[in-house]
Design a protein around this motif. Structure first.
Motif, PDB file in Angstrom:
ATOM      1  N   ILE A 259       9.186  -4.801  17.586  1.00 22.90           N
ATOM      2  CA  ILE A 259       8.352  -4.969  16.449  1.00 22.90           C
ATOM      3  C   ILE A 259       9.263  -5.589  15.135  1.00 22.90           C
ATOM      4  O   ILE A 259       8.647  -6.538  14.426  1.00 22.90           O
ATOM      5  CB  ILE A 259       7.659  -3.659  15.883  1.00 22.90           C
ATOM      6  CG1 ILE A 259       6.652  -3.185  17.066  1.00 22.90           C
ATOM      7  CG2 ILE A 259       6.751  -3.708  14.517  1.00 22.90           C
ATOM      8  CD1 ILE A 259       6.202  -1.927  17.059  1.00 22.90           C
ATOM      9  N   PHE A 260       9.996  -4.856  14.896  1.00 19.45           N
ATOM     10  CA  PHE A 260      11.271  -5.197  13.816  1.00 19.45           C
ATOM     11  C   PHE A 260      11.595  -6.724  13.753  1.00 19.45           C
ATOM     12  O   PHE A 260      11.304  -7.514  12.927  1.00 19.45           O
ATOM     13  CB  PHE A 260      12.429  -4.450  13.605  1.00 19.45           C
ATOM     14  CG  PHE A 260      13.419  -4.827  12.613  1.00 19.45           C
ATOM     15  CD1 PHE A 260      13.109  -4.469  11.241  1.00 19.45           C
ATOM     16  CD2 PHE A 260      14.511  -5.574  12.829  1.00 19.45           C
ATOM     17  CE1 PHE A 260      14.151  -4.903  10.323  1.00 19.45           C
ATOM     18  CE2 PHE A 260      15.502  -5.993  11.875  1.00 19.45           C
ATOM     19  CZ  PHE A 260      15.300  -5.429  10.612  1.00 19.45           C
TER      20      PHE A 260
ATOM     21  N   THR B 207       8.600  -9.393  13.290  1.00 17.51           N
ATOM     22  CA  THR B 207       8.341  -9.411  11.910  1.00 17.51           C
ATOM     23  C   THR B 207       9.255 -10.155  11.353  1.00 17.51           C
ATOM     24  O   THR B 207       8.679 -11.014  10.399  1.00 17.51           O
ATOM     25  CB  THR B 207       7.966  -7.908  11.502  1.00 17.51           C
ATOM     26  OG1 THR B 207       7.043  -7.355  12.376  1.00 17.51           O
ATOM     27  CG2 THR B 207       7.434  -8.207  10.056  1.00 17.51           C
TER      28      THR B 207
ATOM     29  N   GLN C 264       2.541  -7.834   3.267  1.00 18.83           N
ATOM     30  CA  GLN C 264       2.160  -7.243   4.422  1.00 18.83           C
ATOM     31  C   GLN C 264       3.040  -7.201   5.467  1.00 18.83           C
ATOM     32  O   GLN C 264       3.357  -6.073   6.170  1.00 18.83           O
ATOM     33  CB  GLN C 264       1.077  -7.962   5.258  1.00 18.83           C
ATOM     34  CG  GLN C 264      -0.420  -7.478   4.495  1.00 18.83           C
ATOM     35  CD  GLN C 264      -1.521  -8.372   4.940  1.00 18.83           C
ATOM     36  OE1 GLN C 264      -1.307  -9.595   5.665  1.00 18.83           O
ATOM     37  NE2 GLN C 264      -2.809  -8.225   4.554  1.00 18.83           N
ATOM     38  N   LEU C 265       3.967  -8.289   5.647  1.00 23.22           N
ATOM     39  CA  LEU C 265       5.320  -8.449   6.594  1.00 23.22           C
ATOM     40  C   LEU C 265       6.224  -7.488   6.097  1.00 23.22           C
ATOM     41  O   LEU C 265       6.931  -6.749   7.084  1.00 23.22           O
ATOM     42  CB  LEU C 265       5.563  -9.881   6.408  1.00 23.22           C
ATOM     43  CG  LEU C 265       4.611 -10.667   7.424  1.00 23.22           C
ATOM     44  CD1 LEU C 265       5.263 -12.159   7.304  1.00 23.22           C
ATOM     45  CD2 LEU C 265       4.521 -10.457   8.783  1.00 23.22           C
TER      46      LEU C 265
ATOM     47  N   ILE D  30       5.845  -4.600   4.377  1.00 26.55           N
ATOM     48  CA  ILE D  30       5.463  -3.156   4.577  1.00 26.55           C
ATOM     49  C   ILE D  30       5.630  -3.019   6.290  1.00 26.55           C
ATOM     50  O   ILE D  30       6.349  -1.744   6.515  1.00 26.55           O
ATOM     51  CB  ILE D  30       3.701  -3.081   4.245  1.00 26.55           C
ATOM     52  CG1 ILE D  30       3.958  -3.088   2.744  1.00 26.55           C
ATOM     53  CG2 ILE D  30       3.214  -1.663   4.725  1.00 26.55           C
ATOM     54  CD1 ILE D  30       2.341  -3.205   2.337  1.00 26.55           C
ATOM     55  N   ILE D  31       5.438  -3.759   7.103  1.00 29.14           N
ATOM     56  CA  ILE D  31       5.497  -3.529   8.453  1.00 29.14           C
ATOM     57  C   ILE D  31       6.960  -3.345   8.551  1.00 29.14           C
ATOM     58  O   ILE D  31       7.494  -2.586   9.304  1.00 29.14           O
ATOM     59  CB  ILE D  31       5.011  -4.835   9.284  1.00 29.14           C
ATOM     60  CG1 ILE D  31       3.472  -4.857   9.253  1.00 29.14           C
ATOM     61  CG2 ILE D  31       5.443  -4.327  10.828  1.00 29.14           C
ATOM     62  CD1 ILE D  31       3.075  -5.997   9.769  1.00 29.14           C
ATOM     63  N   ILE D  32       8.069  -4.398   8.030  1.00 29.68           N
ATOM     64  CA  ILE D  32       9.436  -4.107   8.317  1.00 29.68           C
ATOM     65  C   ILE D  32       9.871  -2.694   7.908  1.00 29.68           C
ATOM     66  O   ILE D  32      10.633  -1.927   8.469  1.00 29.68           O
ATOM     67  CB  ILE D  32      10.081  -5.317   7.577  1.00 29.68           C
ATOM     68  CG1 ILE D  32      10.107  -6.675   8.445  1.00 29.68           C
ATOM     69  CG2 ILE D  32      11.636  -5.051   7.539  1.00 29.68           C
ATOM     70  CD1 ILE D  32      10.401  -7.865   7.525  1.00 29.68           C
TER      71      ILE D  32
ATOM     72  N   SER E  87       8.226  -0.164   7.058  1.00 30.24           N
ATOM     73  CA  SER E  87       7.534   1.072   7.762  1.00 30.24           C
ATOM     74  C   SER E  87       8.201   1.289   9.234  1.00 30.24           C
ATOM     75  O   SER E  87       8.749   2.496   9.480  1.00 30.24           O
ATOM     76  CB  SER E  87       6.121   0.874   8.177  1.00 30.24           C
ATOM     77  OG  SER E  87       5.371   0.681   6.940  1.00 30.24           O
ATOM     78  N   VAL E  88       8.426   0.255  10.138  1.00 25.52           N
ATOM     79  CA  VAL E  88       9.053   0.414  11.206  1.00 25.52           C
ATOM     80  C   VAL E  88      10.416   1.042  10.966  1.00 25.52           C
ATOM     81  O   VAL E  88      11.027   1.743  11.673  1.00 25.52           O
ATOM     82  CB  VAL E  88       9.120  -1.038  11.789  1.00 25.52           C
ATOM     83  CG1 VAL E  88      10.190  -0.758  13.057  1.00 25.52           C
ATOM     84  CG2 VAL E  88       7.916  -1.592  12.338  1.00 25.52           C
TER      85      VAL E  88
END
Length: 111
Positions: free
Chosen positions: A35-36, A39, A88-89, A91-93, A95-96
């Motif tokens: 995921i990291f 992204t 958004q990207l 936040i994903i980075i 968060s993971v």
């Protein structure tokens, strides 16, 4: 140094999922790392695709590699990046990364 501390340090300094490898949690490690990386690669490829036309002009000799020439070109053809997508990207980075750190500190390693 125990495995949890190693996992914490690796998750903090290297990448999310690296600590899970130390703890022998391979499925979680693969999930976090995948995921990291997807992204991060998407984030940077989006940025590179936006500036590539400017780089192409410099490489072809159509644009001088000076601050003023680049500023003039960018004023004629501004480069727009979707800030919402960027947020958004990020936040994903983050968060993971945070979930991997917490997971590495709370899960027990397999024996």
């Amino acid at each position: 140094m125990n495995n949890r501390k190693k996992a914490l340090i690796l998750n903090l300094l290297l990448c999310p999922g690296a600590g899970q490898l130390v703890l022998k949690r391979f499925k979680r490690a693969i999930l976090f790392i995948t995921i990291f990386l997807i992204t991060v690669v998407y984030f940077f490829s989006t940025i590179v695709s936006k500036i590539q036309p400017l780089v192409d002009k410099v490489m072809a000799g159509q644009l001088m590699l000076t601050q003023q020439a680049i500023a003039d070109e960018m004023s004629k053809n501004p480069i727009y990046f979707d800030l919402v997508l960027g947020q958004q990207l990020m936040i994903i980075i983050l968060s993971v990364w945070l979930v991997a750190i917490i997971d590495g500190m709370t899960v027990k390693n397999k024996k």
